[in-house]
Design a protein around this motif. Structure first.
Motif: not given
Length: 287
Positions: A151-152, A159-163, A185-191, A194-197
């Motif tokens: 995960q990243l 917010g915080s995201f961990a795809p 860029e996520l498979v559903g179209g979301t981009t 931000g910095p990685l934690a």
């Protein structure tokens, strides 16, 4: 500017003089080839990622990082895993004792590591059965990661995201500085941007050590690739989102490693069941 390679160690557990072991072939600069057994299950690599435990069954070959002999590069070596991953380290005061069966008995041989030109195990390359995520570092490491488990963690004002990497079409720094903002860029179209934690990323590996943690400052590239032997699984709907990845422009680095043709003097023939990395190397060079 690349930082100097840290002093680290690649250690093989010493082989016992009796009992079944793992077949191993070692080529020396003077033309000698020693084929015997080493009694260990784990290769210990102490390098940029700390001490890594690598199952010997996952190791295909070990080559000098520079020159013909291990001593030519000051002891630096490249460890090839059977899936095409390459891990780099400094070989400092290693022990490699091989049991050679000859004359009706097993003769233990302490190999002159400085004069080695290659170390190979038996087994064929293991090609990925789907698209891969490939990581390169400034240390010269070049390895595949487990996209469904790695995960990243990105943080921004939303917010915080961990795809998981398997959910990402693309993940790369916005600028040449990997410690700054990233675009995912996520498979559903979301981009997401931000910095990685935490200033580092922990990748789980499908082969070799269970995981490695890469500091963002040591990061060169993270690419999604489709290799020639890869096939998309019809049962894995997540792969249906992915088209053939475009060639990405990545920072070019000279790792110092030059692949050794398996047929050269002192090498072991792949036709005899020894690992041959050339097809994997050609596929990696294609991207």
């Amino acid at each position: 500017m690349h930082r100097a390679l840290i002093v680290s160690a690649l250690l093989f557990t010493a082989c016992q003089d009796s009992g079944e072991g793992t077949p191993l072939g070692v080529a020396l600069a003077d033309g000698q080839i020693i084929v015997g057994e080493i009694q260990t299950e784990t290769l210990l690599l102490d390098g940029a990622f700390g001490l890594l435990e690598v199952p010997l069954s996952d190791v295909g070959a070990v080559f000098p990082a520079e020159g013909e002999r291990v001593a030519d590069g000051g002891g630096a070596v490249t460890v090839w895993l059977r899936n095409g991953s390459e891990l780099r380290g400094q070989w400092a005061e290693p022990e490699l004792r091989i049991g050679l069966d000859v004359g009706g008995k097993r003769v233990p041989i302490d190999m002159p590591v400085a004069d080695m030109t290659s170390v190979q195990t038996r087994g064929t390359p293991i090609w990925p059965d789907r698209e891969v995520f490939r990581v390169k570092t400034t240390w010269g490491d070049d390895f595949l990661v487990d996209a469904e488990s790695s995960q990243l963690v990105l943080q921004n004002d939303l917010g915080s995201f961990a795809p998981f990497l398997a959910e990402c079409v693309k993940a790369e720094p916005v600028t040449e500085d990997p410690t700054g903002d990233w675009r995912i860029e996520l498979v559903g179209g979301t981009t997401l941007v931000g910095p990685l934690a935490d200033g580092e990323v922990t990748f789980l590996l499908p082969m070799g050590p269970g995981e490695v943690t890469v500091a963002l400052a040591d990061f060169v590239s993270l690419e999604r690739q489709s290799w020639g032997h890869a096939t998309k699984s019809k049962d894995d709907s997540s792969l249906d989102f992915y088209a053939e990845p475009e060639a990405a422009e990545v920072q070019a680095i000279d790792t110092g490693y030059r692949p050794r043709p398996a047929a050269r003097s002192g090498a072991l023939s792949s036709g005899e069941g020894w690992f041959d990395q050339r097809a994997l190397q050609q596929e990696k060079a294609r991207h």
